[in-house]
Design an enzyme around this catalytic site. Structure first.
Site, mmCIF file in Angstrom:
data_model
loop_
_atom_site.group_PDB
_atom_site.id
_atom_site.type_symbol
_atom_site.label_atom_id
_atom_site.label_comp_id
_atom_site.label_asym_id
_atom_site.label_seq_id
_atom_site.Cartn_x
_atom_site.Cartn_y
_atom_site.Cartn_z
ATOM 1 N N GLU A 169 -8.505 4.055 -5.618
ATOM 2 C CA GLU A 169 -8.832 3.167 -6.302
ATOM 3 C C GLU A 169 -7.545 2.161 -6.527
ATOM 4 O O GLU A 169 -6.331 2.126 -7.106
ATOM 5 C CB GLU A 169 -9.013 3.573 -7.684
ATOM 6 C CG GLU A 169 -9.492 2.836 -8.910
ATOM 7 C CD GLU A 169 -8.567 1.902 -9.594
ATOM 8 O OE1 GLU A 169 -8.424 0.703 -9.402
ATOM 9 O OE2 GLU A 169 -7.805 2.405 -10.682
ATOM 10 N N CYS B 204 -6.195 -3.096 -13.477
ATOM 11 C CA CYS B 204 -6.964 -3.530 -12.378
ATOM 12 C C CYS B 204 -8.243 -4.270 -12.375
ATOM 13 O O CYS B 204 -8.828 -4.645 -11.736
ATOM 14 C CB CYS B 204 -7.080 -2.409 -11.401
ATOM 15 S SG CYS B 204 -7.656 -0.678 -12.182
ATOM 16 N N GLU C 7 -4.124 -11.008 -7.086
ATOM 17 C CA GLU C 7 -3.748 -10.210 -8.315
ATOM 18 C C GLU C 7 -2.652 -10.492 -9.037
ATOM 19 O O GLU C 7 -1.507 -10.228 -8.618
ATOM 20 C CB GLU C 7 -4.191 -8.820 -8.018
ATOM 21 C CG GLU C 7 -4.361 -7.909 -9.461
ATOM 22 C CD GLU C 7 -4.502 -6.593 -9.021
ATOM 23 O OE1 GLU C 7 -5.347 -5.675 -9.755
ATOM 24 O OE2 GLU C 7 -4.096 -6.065 -7.873
ATOM 25 N N LYS D 195 2.555 13.130 -7.847
ATOM 26 C CA LYS D 195 3.641 12.298 -7.844
ATOM 27 C C LYS D 195 3.206 11.058 -8.771
ATOM 28 O O LYS D 195 2.552 10.051 -8.497
ATOM 29 C CB LYS D 195 4.085 11.603 -6.547
ATOM 30 C CG LYS D 195 5.145 10.902 -6.204
ATOM 31 C CD LYS D 195 5.131 9.848 -5.441
ATOM 32 C CE LYS D 195 4.621 8.435 -5.900
ATOM 33 N NZ LYS D 195 5.379 7.792 -6.948
#
Length: 474
Positions: A245, A279, A379, A170
């Site tokens: 992750e 990231c 973040e 997906k």
């Protein structure tokens, strides 16, 4: 406009059962560039059944057969590289030059790495009179993000195939077209029916259906920590393996002995690549108090000189961020930084001058940041850098580790200092003095940056179960 309204299930493109259309928006123009069908639980049922049937045969293929398959995929992938790069540029805003090189190129690296790992992997080990064997885990659900779409797709698909698993992918509904083209690559390479399946959809719909499905043995997820927690909770009732992750808030630690120009240039290049949407972006630049003014001046010069432009054009400029929600989040965090007392050196709120359309963000630099400020904790996922002064080496290590995340860290300094500090950084990867990653090295994080590792032999092992055959193999 591209139209991808079918899912790839059991070796064929099939209509959705109860799906809904979804427009994919070009972040540079704010107009639709493609349409897909968001799948349903019924679509997931079909894909899971196909993958489960295919596993019975594919799990018993030989290493040589799987190597040959991966090599065919690699060649078919290279043949469609241009199409995939164009799709990435249109849908998530990566400048075409970046899409052609790092974005698409990462998939080539992961395929080659998986082939090397499969050739070298030890599947059996004799212990006493018994045998320990590695076997494919089963049906794997793969939920991948929009920021490095092919990187994350191939870093999951290649080792899973190498292990002998079957899978359902997906991709993100924000950048799905390259995944559709990748499915065409898999078909062209002769991947057996049911081994690889693609169901487009969103997280609450297809993502949840995959995470809870009784025929899925493992979920490999890359995305936000918030979403990763939901995936793990959804998977808990069926006790399936969950590989994650997740987010990061990586420090770039410039030690007293470091070359300031090299540290600043290397740090900012990593953050600005992909418009900050990585990231591992080391957006917290930690510097000695005595050198803060020097570093700030160097960083401001680079940020001011960074061009922002049309992702459809070649060049070393940065493009837009992926969508309005992300743009709004970044604007809110920039405003929060100013409100909490950080010094805005360059950039700031709003679009760059002359850009009235598109989700473009000004390259933004804050100095005088403390690690308790919101912009140092959350973040940002945009081209925003914070300069955080520290008192001494112990203070620097404390600040670097003072985060909920632990995906990566960057370290600059002389050899003796680096050897002393690097082991104390709580991160899955520490990049030293401009060191570049290899697709054979383990990739993954500590703390809320996830669990498990990707790439090379480490990623291959994630898709394996370990069985002891006791007492009959002397």
């Amino acid at each position: 406009m591209r139209s991808y309204l079918k899912h790839y299930i059991d070796g064929a493109w099939v209509e959705s059962e109860g799906g809904t259309k979804h427009d994919v928006i070009n972040p540079a123009t704010e107009t639709a560039t493609a349409e897909i069908m968001l799948g349903s639980a019924a679509d997931v049922d079909k894909a899971a059944a196909a993958a489960s049937r295919a596993f019975e045969i594919f799990s018993r293929t030989s290493v040589d057969e799987r190597i040959a398959l991966l090599e065919r995929i690699l060649e078919a992938y290279k043949a469609r590289a241009g199409d995939m790069a164009e799709a990435i540029s249109l849908e998530m805003g990566a400048p075409l030059s970046l899409a052609k090189t790092a974005q698409v190129g990462s998939g080539i690296g992961h395929l080659m790495s998986a082939i090397r790992a499969l050739r070298e992997f030890t599947f059996e080990e004799q212990i006493g009179n018994s045998l320990v064997v590695h076997e494919p885990i089963g049906v794997v659900a793969m939920i991948t993000p929009w920021n490095w779409p092919l990187n994350q797709i191939v870093s999951k698909v290649a080792p899973a195939l190498a292990a002998g698993c079957t899978m359902i992918l997906k991709p993100s509904e924000e950048a799905p077209s390259c995944a559709v083209i990748f499915a065409e690559v898999m078909h062209a390479a002769g991947v057996p029916a049911g081994v690889f399946n693609l169901v487009n959809g969103d997280g609450p719909g297809v993502g949840t259906a995959l995470s809870t499905h009784k025929l899925v043995d493992m979920v490999s997820f890359t995305g936000s920590t918030r979403a990763g927690v939901l995936v793990a909770k959804n998977a808990a009732d069926t006790v399936k393996r969950v590989h994650q992750e997740l987010g990061g808030k990586s420090p770039s630690l410039m030690l007293e002995s470091a070359d300031a120009a090299a540290a600043v240039k290397g740090t900012l290049a990593t953050v600005l690549m992909n418009s900050g949407q990585s990231c591992i972006a080391p957006a917290r630049l930690l510097v000695p108090e005595s050198r803060a003014a020097e570093v700030t001046a160097l960083a401001a010069e680079i940020m001011k000189a960074t061009p922002t432009g049309d992702p459809a054009e070649e060049g070393r400029h940065i493009g837009p961020v992926v969508n309005k929600a992300q743009w709004d989040k970044i604007q809110g965090l920039i405003a929060k930084g100013m409100e909490e007392g950080a010094t805005l050196e360059t950039g700031g709120p709003g679009r760059p001058d002359g850009m009235d359309t598109g989700y473009f963000v000004k390259p933004t630099l804050f100095s005088g940041v403390t690690n308790d400020m919101t912009i140092a904790r959350e973040e940002i996922f945009g081209p925003v850098v914070t300069i955080i002064p520290y008192k001494d080496e112990e203070d620097a290590i404390r600040i670097a580790n003072d985060t909920d995340y632990g995906l990566s860290a960057v370290l600059f300094g002389d050899a003796e200092s680096v050897k002393r500090v690097a082991p104390r950084l709580r991160a899955g990867m520490v990049y030293v003095n401009g060191g570049q990653p290899s697709p054979d090295l383990p990739f993954g994080g500590y703390k809320q940056s996830g669990n498990g590792r990707e790439h090379g032999k480490f990623g291959l092992a994630e898709f394996m179960e370990i069985k002891s055959l006791v007492g009959a193999f002397a």
